[in-house]
Design an enzyme around this catalytic site. Structure first.
Site, short mmCIF file in Angstrom:
data_model
loop_
_atom_site.label_atom_id
_atom_site.label_comp_id
_atom_site.label_asym_id
_atom_site.label_seq_id
_atom_site.Cartn_x
_atom_site.Cartn_y
_atom_site.Cartn_z
N ASN A 142 0.82 -1.22 0.00
CA ASN A 142 0.00 0.00 0.00
C ASN A 142 0.85 1.27 0.00
O ASN A 142 0.60 2.21 -0.76
CB ASN A 142 -0.95 0.00 1.20
N HIS A 194 -17.35 36.58 -31.04
CA HIS A 194 -18.51 35.86 -31.60
C HIS A 194 -18.17 35.30 -32.99
O HIS A 194 -19.05 35.16 -33.83
CB HIS A 194 -19.75 36.75 -31.68
N SER A 202 -7.48 12.53 -48.35
CA SER A 202 -8.71 11.74 -48.33
C SER A 202 -8.55 10.61 -49.34
O SER A 202 -7.92 10.78 -50.39
CB SER A 202 -9.89 12.63 -48.71
N LYS A 217 -7.94 16.97 -51.11
CA LYS A 217 -8.00 17.28 -49.68
C LYS A 217 -6.64 17.24 -48.97
O LYS A 217 -5.81 16.39 -49.25
CB LYS A 217 -8.93 16.30 -48.97
N GLU A 226 -7.21 18.22 -35.26
CA GLU A 226 -8.52 17.61 -35.00
C GLU A 226 -8.40 16.51 -33.95
O GLU A 226 -9.25 16.39 -33.06
CB GLU A 226 -9.11 17.04 -36.29
N GLN A 284 -6.23 0.70 -7.34
CA GLN A 284 -5.44 0.10 -8.43
C GLN A 284 -5.88 0.66 -9.78
O GLN A 284 -5.11 0.69 -10.73
CB GLN A 284 -5.59 -1.42 -8.39
N LYS A 314 -4.18 3.86 -12.17
CA LYS A 314 -3.00 3.90 -13.03
C LYS A 314 -3.28 4.15 -14.50
O LYS A 314 -2.66 5.00 -15.12
CB LYS A 314 -2.18 2.62 -12.85
N1 ARG Z 1 -1.49 -3.38 -7.31
C1 ARG Z 1 -1.95 -2.68 -6.15
C2 ARG Z 1 -2.37 -1.23 -6.53
O1 ARG Z 1 -2.08 -0.84 -7.60
C3 ARG Z 1 -0.86 -2.61 -5.13
C4 ARG Z 1 -1.35 -2.48 -3.74
C5 ARG Z 1 -2.06 -3.74 -3.35
N2 ARG Z 1 -2.40 -3.74 -1.97
C6 ARG Z 1 -3.23 -4.63 -1.50
N3 ARG Z 1 -3.48 -4.53 -0.24
N4 ARG Z 1 -3.84 -5.52 -2.23
O2 ARG Z 1 -2.98 -0.55 -5.77
#
Ligand code: ARG
Length: 500
Positions: free
Chosen positions: A150, A196, A317, A323, A330, A362, A365
């Site tokens: 953690n 505008h 195109s 084009k 875009e 988790q 990410k």
């Molecule tokens: N892969 C987990 C995350 O990205 C890591 C931490 C996991 N901790 C746990 N108590 N399962 O958060």
């Protein structure tokens, strides 16, 4: 007996939600991840479990498909942690040596693309720890003393994000320098300014570019500001309550270059507000990019033709041979929506989460990585694209000459001759109406005709209707006069310093 891997066993590095890997290069190449149906009991925590998780649950809960890009940060964090444990006497010097050399071996294996990532080992942390134990024996098993995944993952993300912020801030600086150079070149190029989306008053193209420099300067400021809060050390919080070992958190913070500590263990492992803040700053930067993109699309339209983008940023195109489409602006406009989505995803991920760590986190990410990748790639392309932009001053000038863009200048002229501004405004409005009815410009009205609307008009009036006089007259800080654009260019260069 292990069966050979099938295509469904191989998970791309960026997880199943990502169809392609981003353009940014990481220090290692993506590696397929192998799963072995017979070894689904994760040795790191399966002691109390009587049956393995199903294949589907294993895939559902694993993060190694995307978090392996934290590997280098994970190794840095582990090295600092081990060094501290040795310094306070929790680890012996031989253990530290074995851990350090094992981790460096792993770093090299990953860099060479030879590391065997395993889905069974769930995430980047357990993959590395398991390999370390193969390499360093019991010393590898001691590394996790006084730490939890953690606080480990919170540390890894902060290290990773700090690096991303630095590279994004550098790119924002490069983009500003590019626009400053363009502004200097086009300081006196007259274009119509719009409100505008209708011609309002003449401005200089240099002034228009410097408006974006201001925006990207604030974006960079937001990045630097957010960095201060990212740059605090969670390690030491352990699972949630802290640890019973005599750890030295300041030492770890100093080793890893953190400016301070996360001072509450529950907060340290659970909050991702720093990632949300980054995504908010990134979303605002993309919003600015989307405004520039929209203008480029309009300016590139053959009806407008103010600028041309180099061919390498456009596509043709498959059906219409004539084009040349502004694909890059875009797409940048479109990708802005994707980055906004990631911000909302993270806000919603965090919403109402009880303290402390929950596995929900988790999910931080992929949105975070994709936000950083999208913004970096976009900025990189824009630096190149804006440096190569072709400006068409004659098209801009022609457009600025339409739409009575110097009407305000005529009103200001009348004020200088003694009229109250409201009366001057009324007189010019009537003159504009008369010119518009005849399909001519204000400057085409004779002196006698102008005097019908405002008797104070003298033969010096022609000058105030000229585009050059109009822009030159706005000669104060923040104004569009070429001299002010050049002054703004100088100030921006002083602020930005030399290119990195
Ligand atoms: N892969 C987990 C995350 O990205 C890591 C931490 C996991 N901790 C746990 N108590 N399962 O958060």
């Amino acid at each position: 007996m292990a069966r050979p891997p099938t295509p469904t066993d191989i998970i791309p590095r960026y997880g199943r939600n990502h169809s392609a890997r981003p353009l940014s290069t990481d220090f290692h190449e993506p590696r397929p991840i192998m799963t072995d149906q017979l070894s689904t009991k994760n040795k790191a925590w399966s002691g109390r479990f009587s049956e393995p998780v199903s294949e589907l649950v294993k895939r559902y809960t694993a993060s190694v498909g995307f978090d392996q890009r934290l590997a280098s940060c994970d190794i840095d964090g582990s090295l600092a942690h081990a060094e501290m444990l040795a310094a306070v006497g929790v680890l012996g010097p031989e253990d530290l040596a074995a851990i350090s050399s094992g981790l460096e071996t792993i770093r090299a294996e990953i860099a060479r693309g030879e590391f065997n990532w395993q889905l069974d080992l769930e995430d980047v942390h357990l993959n590395i720890e398991s390999r370390l134990t193969q390499l360093a024996g019991v010393a590898g098993k001691r590394l996790h003393t006084a730490r939890s995944r953690n606080d480990q993952v919170a540390t890894d993300i902060r290290l990773w994000l700090r690096e991303s912020i630095d590279s994004i801030a550098t790119l924002l600086g490069t983009l500003q320098r590019t626009l400053v150079d363009l502004a200097e070149r086009e300081a006196a190029t007259i274009m119509p300014g719009f409100t505008h989306l209708q011609v309002a008053q003449p401005v200089t193209f240099g002034h228009h570019m410097m408006a974006y420099v201001e925006m990207f300067a604030r974006d960079a400021e937001r990045m630097f500001d957010c960095r201060r809060r990212v740059n605090r050390l969670p390690l030491g919080a352990a699972a949630l309550a802290g640890t019973s070992y005599p750890i030295d958190r300041d030492r770890v913070a100093a080793t890893l270059g953190f400016e301070g500590l996360c001072e509450n263990s529950l907060d340290a492992v659970s909050d991702r507000d720093f990632a949300i803040e980054f995504c908010a700053a990134a979303a605002i930067a993309m919003m600015h990019i989307s405004r520039l993109s929209e203008e480029l699309v309009i300016w590139m339209s053959p009806r407008v033709g103010f600028v041309a983008l180099a061919d390498r940023f456009c596509t043709g195109s498959s059906i219409m041979p004539q084009k040349k489409n502004p694909d890059v602006p875009e797409l940048a406009r479109g990708k802005t929506g994707r980055v906004y989505g990631h911000l909302i995803a993270l806000l919603t991920l965090m919403k109402a989460q009880p303290l402390a760590y929950n596995k929900d986190n988790q999910e931080d990410k992929e949105p975070l990585f994709d936000t950083a990748d999208t913004l970096s790639d976009t900025l990189r392309i824009f630096c190149d694209m804006m440096a190569a932009i072709e400006v068409r001053p004659e098209r801009m000038r022609a457009a600025a000459s339409e739409g009575f863009s110097t009407a305000t200048d005529l009103a200001d002229y009348l004020v200088r001759k003694g009229l109250a501004f409201r009366d001057a405004h009324e007189a010019v409005a009537l003159a504009v109406r008369a010119a518009a009815e005849r399909g001519i410009d204000l400057a085409d009205l004779s002196l006698a005709e102008l005097r019908k609307f405002a008797p104070v008009v003298g033969d010096d009036v022609a000058d105030s209707l000229r585009l050059e006089s109009s822009v030159a007259a706005r000669d104060h800080i923040g104004g569009t006069a070429p001299a002010q654009v050049l002054a703004a260019v100088r100030r921006a260069r002083a602020r930005l310093g030399p290119a990195a």
